[in-house]
Write a protein that holds these residues in place. Structure first.
Motif, PDB file in Angstrom:
ATOM      1  N   ALA A  70      25.485  72.070  94.508  1.00  0.00           N
ATOM      2  CA  ALA A  70      25.738  72.895  95.686  1.00  0.00           C
ATOM      3  C   ALA A  70      26.780  73.976  95.427  1.00  0.00           C
ATOM      4  O   ALA A  70      26.983  74.853  96.257  1.00  0.00           O
ATOM      5  N   ARG A  71      27.406  73.943  94.277  1.00  0.00           N
ATOM      6  CA  ARG A  71      28.529  74.828  93.964  1.00  0.00           C
ATOM      7  C   ARG A  71      28.043  76.208  93.544  1.00  0.00           C
ATOM      8  O   ARG A  71      27.055  76.348  92.834  1.00  0.00           O
ATOM      9  N   LEU A  72      28.776  77.232  93.964  1.00  0.00           N
ATOM     10  CA  LEU A  72      28.420  78.602  93.633  1.00  0.00           C
ATOM     11  C   LEU A  72      29.617  79.278  92.967  1.00  0.00           C
ATOM     12  O   LEU A  72      30.607  79.583  93.626  1.00  0.00           O
ATOM     13  N   VAL A  73      29.542  79.451  91.640  1.00  0.00           N
ATOM     14  CA  VAL A  73      30.622  80.089  90.885  1.00  0.00           C
ATOM     15  C   VAL A  73      30.018  81.005  89.814  1.00  0.00           C
ATOM     16  O   VAL A  73      28.824  80.953  89.536  1.00  0.00           O
ATOM     17  N   GLU A  74      30.868  81.805  89.209  1.00  0.00           N
ATOM     18  CA  GLU A  74      30.433  82.690  88.133  1.00  0.00           C
ATOM     19  C   GLU A  74      29.988  81.865  86.918  1.00  0.00           C
ATOM     20  O   GLU A  74      30.509  80.771  86.687  1.00  0.00           O
ATOM     21  N   PRO A  75      29.047  82.385  86.115  1.00  0.00           N
ATOM     22  CA  PRO A  75      28.558  81.635  84.951  1.00  0.00           C
ATOM     23  C   PRO A  75      29.666  81.223  83.972  1.00  0.00           C
ATOM     24  O   PRO A  75      29.647  80.113  83.454  1.00  0.00           O
ATOM     25  N   HIS A  76      30.627  82.110  83.745  1.00  0.00           N
ATOM     26  CA  HIS A  76      31.720  81.776  82.817  1.00  0.00           C
ATOM     27  C   HIS A  76      32.539  80.595  83.345  1.00  0.00           C
ATOM     28  O   HIS A  76      32.871  79.675  82.604  1.00  0.00           O
ATOM     29  N   THR A  77      32.842  80.625  84.638  1.00  0.00           N
ATOM     30  CA  THR A  77      33.577  79.524  85.262  1.00  0.00           C
ATOM     31  C   THR A  77      32.756  78.246  85.212  1.00  0.00           C
ATOM     32  O   THR A  77      33.283  77.168  84.931  1.00  0.00           O
ATOM     33  N   GLN A  78      31.470  78.360  85.457  1.00  0.00           N
ATOM     34  CA  GLN A  78      30.587  77.192  85.444  1.00  0.00           C
ATOM     35  C   GLN A  78      30.564  76.528  84.069  1.00  0.00           C
ATOM     36  O   GLN A  78      30.630  75.307  83.974  1.00  0.00           O
ATOM     37  N   ARG A  79      30.520  77.329  83.011  1.00  0.00           N
ATOM     38  CA  ARG A  79      30.505  76.762  81.659  1.00  0.00           C
ATOM     39  C   ARG A  79      31.819  76.024  81.372  1.00  0.00           C
ATOM     40  O   ARG A  79      31.814  74.909  80.848  1.00  0.00           O
ATOM     41  N   GLY A  80      32.937  76.642  81.716  1.00  0.00           N
ATOM     42  CA  GLY A  80      34.230  76.004  81.473  1.00  0.00           C
ATOM     43  C   GLY A  80      34.410  74.739  82.290  1.00  0.00           C
ATOM     44  O   GLY A  80      34.907  73.727  81.795  1.00  0.00           O
ATOM     45  N   ASP A  81      34.005  74.794  83.563  1.00  0.00           N
ATOM     46  CA  ASP A  81      34.130  73.620  84.427  1.00  0.00           C
ATOM     47  C   ASP A  81      33.216  72.487  83.969  1.00  0.00           C
ATOM     48  O   ASP A  81      33.595  71.315  84.014  1.00  0.00           O
ATOM     49  N   ALA A  82      32.011  72.832  83.521  1.00  0.00           N
ATOM     50  CA  ALA A  82      31.084  71.797  83.031  1.00  0.00           C
ATOM     51  C   ALA A  82      31.684  71.082  81.835  1.00  0.00           C
ATOM     52  O   ALA A  82      31.605  69.851  81.721  1.00  0.00           O
ATOM     53  N   SER A  83      32.312  71.836  80.952  1.00  0.00           N
ATOM     54  CA  SER A  83      32.950  71.236  79.783  1.00  0.00           C
ATOM     55  C   SER A  83      34.103  70.324  80.197  1.00  0.00           C
ATOM     56  O   SER A  83      34.248  69.212  79.682  1.00  0.00           O
ATOM     57  N   CYS A  84      34.902  70.781  81.134  1.00  0.00           N
ATOM     58  CA  CYS A  84      36.044  69.984  81.604  1.00  0.00           C
ATOM     59  C   CYS A  84      35.575  68.696  82.285  1.00  0.00           C
ATOM     60  O   CYS A  84      36.125  67.621  82.044  1.00  0.00           O
ATOM     61  N   ILE A  85      34.555  68.799  83.108  1.00  0.00           N
ATOM     62  CA  ILE A  85      34.027  67.610  83.796  1.00  0.00           C
ATOM     63  C   ILE A  85      33.455  66.628  82.786  1.00  0.00           C
ATOM     64  O   ILE A  85      33.709  65.427  82.858  1.00  0.00           O
ATOM     65  N   ARG A  86      32.690  67.137  81.839  1.00  0.00           N
ATOM     66  CA  ARG A  86      32.076  66.286  80.817  1.00  0.00           C
ATOM     67  C   ARG A  86      33.126  65.612  79.933  1.00  0.00           C
ATOM     68  O   ARG A  86      32.983  64.460  79.551  1.00  0.00           O
ATOM     69  N   THR A  87      34.203  66.335  79.616  1.00  0.00           N
ATOM     70  CA  THR A  87      35.207  65.833  78.686  1.00  0.00           C
ATOM     71  C   THR A  87      36.269  64.948  79.342  1.00  0.00           C
ATOM     72  O   THR A  87      36.619  63.903  78.802  1.00  0.00           O
ATOM     73  N   HIS A  88      36.780  65.365  80.491  1.00  0.00           N
ATOM     74  CA  HIS A  88      37.951  64.701  81.068  1.00  0.00           C
ATOM     75  C   HIS A  88      37.683  63.886  82.337  1.00  0.00           C
ATOM     76  O   HIS A  88      38.375  62.904  82.580  1.00  0.00           O
ATOM     77  N   ILE A  89      36.719  64.299  83.146  1.00  0.00           N
ATOM     78  CA  ILE A  89      36.568  63.677  84.459  1.00  0.00           C
ATOM     79  C   ILE A  89      35.511  62.575  84.467  1.00  0.00           C
ATOM     80  O   ILE A  89      35.801  61.429  84.820  1.00  0.00           O
ATOM     81  N   THR A  90      34.294  62.907  84.088  1.00  0.00           N
ATOM     82  CA  THR A  90      33.199  61.935  84.164  1.00  0.00           C
ATOM     83  C   THR A  90      33.426  60.672  83.338  1.00  0.00           C
ATOM     84  O   THR A  90      33.141  59.583  83.835  1.00  0.00           O
ATOM     85  N   PRO A  91      33.952  60.757  82.106  1.00  0.00           N
ATOM     86  CA  PRO A  91      34.153  59.516  81.357  1.00  0.00           C
ATOM     87  C   PRO A  91      35.063  58.510  82.072  1.00  0.00           C
ATOM     88  O   PRO A  91      34.890  57.306  81.938  1.00  0.00           O
ATOM     89  N   TYR A  92      36.004  58.997  82.844  1.00  0.00           N
ATOM     90  CA  TYR A  92      36.968  58.111  83.505  1.00  0.00           C
ATOM     91  C   TYR A  92      36.468  57.626  84.863  1.00  0.00           C
ATOM     92  O   TYR A  92      36.669  56.473  85.222  1.00  0.00           O
ATOM     93  N   TRP A  93      35.814  58.490  85.647  1.00  0.00           N
ATOM     94  CA  TRP A  93      35.510  58.172  87.043  1.00  0.00           C
ATOM     95  C   TRP A  93      34.051  57.829  87.328  1.00  0.00           C
ATOM     96  O   TRP A  93      33.747  57.363  88.429  1.00  0.00           O
ATOM     97  N   SER A  94      33.116  58.044  86.425  1.00  0.00           N
ATOM     98  CA  SER A  94      31.688  57.999  86.758  1.00  0.00           C
ATOM     99  C   SER A  94      31.223  56.698  87.413  1.00  0.00           C
ATOM    100  O   SER A  94      30.383  56.733  88.309  1.00  0.00           O
ATOM    101  N   ASP A  95      31.732  55.550  87.016  1.00  0.00           N
ATOM    102  CA  ASP A  95      31.251  54.276  87.557  1.00  0.00           C
ATOM    103  C   ASP A  95      31.986  53.820  88.815  1.00  0.00           C
ATOM    104  O   ASP A  95      31.639  52.788  89.392  1.00  0.00           O
TER     105      ASP A  95
END
Length: 179
Positions: A70-95
């Motif tokens: 549902a998020r609407l951001v610039e492509p550059h921001t989206q790439r950086g945020d996707a990397s941050c979520i994949r690296t730092h957020i999802t591994p810790y909180w996903s379950d």
């Protein structure tokens, strides 16, 4: 205020509705008990403890995916945020269930990132993304309050100003003088 009614049996029934409109009822021999139960259930609803309902029983990974779509951001921001979520957020909180994440859990996660020697900028970016995800969960009534509040973050180091050396300044001036 809970809805109270007297049943043909002489007992009293209290009915409460949650944020999604689902009804919960209980029956008591005394009107005062039914009223007390109804007021207690409404207080729990306001605090985010949804009694007997599935509201908020969504895993963080599932909620993050819905939020991301549902998020609407610039492509550059989206790439950086996707990397941050994949690296730092999802591994810790996903379950974890979204409603089971507490402020202390978030503070412990930030501390873990610092202990793992993630840079202050990376920690702040990860925290800000998590905070956005949890604020959206509040907006969707999955939780009543975000756990991302009053979190101590590592300080950003202040970079000293960099000045031109005399030779560099003279080189710039020489370039400007040429036609």
């Amino acid at each position: 205020m809970p809805y109270l009614r007297r049943l043909p049996s002489g007992n009293w029934q209290a009915t409460v509705r949650n944020h999604a409109g689902k009804r919960f009822s209980a029956t008591f021999p005394l009107r005062s008990h039914a009223r007390y139960w109804g007021l207690d259930q409404e207080a729990k609803l306001r605090r985010g403890a949804y009694p007997n309902s599935g509201a908020g029983k969504i895993k963080f990974a599932e909620w993050c995916e819905l939020w991301w779509e549902a998020r609407l951001v610039e492509p550059h921001t989206q790439r950086g945020d996707a990397s941050c979520i994949r690296t730092h957020i999802t591994p810790y909180w996903s379950d974890r269930e979204v409603r089971a994440i507490s402020r202390l859990d978030v503070q412990s996660w930030v501390r873990k990132l610092v202990v793992d020697e993630k840079g202050p900028s990376a920690v702040r970016r990860a925290y800000n993304l998590l905070s956005s995800i949890m604020r959206a969960a509040v907006d969707e009534d999955l939780i009543t309050v975000t756990p991302c509040r009053r979190i101590d973050l590592p300080p950003e180091p202040v970079k000293p100003p960099q000045w031109f050396t005399v030779e560099q300044a003279q080189a710039v001036l020489d370039e400007l003088d040429q036609p």
